[in-house]
Design an enzyme around this catalytic site. Structure first.
Site: not given
Length: 351
Positions: A245-246
């Site tokens: 995930a960013d």
């Protein structure tokens, strides 16, 4: 032995140029904040945790050369440079949260009359250096919790087949990895049958980087093109999907590499658990939902060319968002260094 994407010792920083992998292995010197911004923006270094660490370490390198004896001036310069570094890749939240935390720390050091300018500099640099150590510790905890969660869902001999997207290993972190850390933990437990990694067009992080790491670590793996995900879930009995995930919003909506959303939809159709592996620094509780996550758009050339070779018809328009947002309803669990949480229970992990 995992790959070393960040080489750091006091006063010296080098990053593995990921634009050249897997054909060349070359390290690039980062001699200050301007260099840090460039290697992040050009994606010579990528992955939300690694972006934060390299950006902050580039500031530490610059501070080592700074002989400023005025704490207020140092504090102002630190704030300006950290905000500048955040602008290099705006979707990844880790560097923004790290920057905010470091600015608050700089403010407290500046306000403390017992802290000299030299003490300020030393304590500030040391807090950045500790990010490297903590990231590896957090990744190993993510690997452990993710491994345990996935194995609890498996029947029979307990051996699993995992699908992953983009690159989330040592090349995207200080070491070990998030989603790839979960895979590494499953392999160490001798419970991993096989990994399927997507190519991750248009930048091919899966084909260039994840495949490179899996081969390097002798983990049984197969590369598939992005459009094969539905077919492979139907044909190969995938046990779970694990991605990185960013940025994760407070409700669990997750921004990750473009293509993640459609994999989550396909996983839901095939009743395959879909996990997001991310440190708490990737969770942005200030955003109620993924609708408010700013999505970076990349140059057309990433779609139209491979290296210097054009693969798309000249004159065609392109839309190249670097990320998409997977709704929380499609996510089985979010794996953090504190454990695995349902998307609607993230407040238990991040008070």
């Amino acid at each position: 032995m995992s790959l070393e994407s960040i080489k750091y010792e006091r006063g010296k920083l080098e990053i593995l140029d990921q634009l050249l992998l897997p054909l060349q292995t070359r390290y690039v010197k980062v001699q200050g904040v301007e260099d840090g911004w460039k290697v992040i923006n050009k994606m010579q270094v990528r992955g939300a945790p690694a972006i934060a660490i390299v950006g902050c370490l580039s500031l530490a390198i610059e501070l080592m050369k700074d002989d400023c004896s005025d704490k207020k001036i140092m504090r102002q310069e630190i704030e300006g440079k950290l905000n500048y570094l955040v602008s290099a890749r705006p979707t990844a939240v880790n560097i923004k949260l790290a920057g905010d935390e470091l600015i608050n720390f700089a403010n407290s050091l500046c306000a403390d009359e017992n802290v000299s300018a030299d003490d300020f500099r030393e304590r500030f640099i040391r807090s950045i250096e500790n990010m490297l150590i903590k990231d590896i510790e957090d990744n190993k905890a993510i690997g452990k919790y993710g491994c345990e969660a996935i194995l609890k869902t498996i029947e029979g001999d307990g051996h699993v087949r995992i699908l992953t997207h983009c690159n989330t290993g040592s090349l995207a972190t200080a070491g070990y990895g998030t989603a790839l850390g979960v895979i590494r933990s499953l392999n160490a437990a001798k419970k991993l049958e096989h990994v399927y990694c997507t190519e991750t067009r248009p930048y091919n992080q899966g084909a260039r980087l994840t495949a490179y790491e899996l081969v390097h670590e002798k983990i049984p793996a197969t590369l598939v093109v992005d459009s094969m995900v539905a077919a492979i879930m139907h044909a190969r009995n995938i046990s779970a999907v694990v991605v990185g995930a960013d940025r994760v919003a407070a409700n669990g909506d997750t921004a990750n590499k473009i293509g993640t959303y459609q994999i989550a939809i396909v996983a839901k159709h095939h009743n395959v658990p879909f996990y997001v592996a991310a440190p708490l620094t990737s969770i942005d509780m200030s955003l109620k939902s993924g609708d408010r996550i700013k999505i970076e758009e990349r140059p057309d050339r990433e779609m139209t060319h491979i290296g210097e070779h054009r693969i798309a018809a000249p004159g065609i328009n392109c839309w190249n968002p670097s990320f998409d947002v997977t709704p929380a309803a499609l996510i089985t669990g979010i794996i953090t260094e504190k454990g695995v949480f349902a998307p609607d229970k993230l407040y238990e992990a991040v008070p």
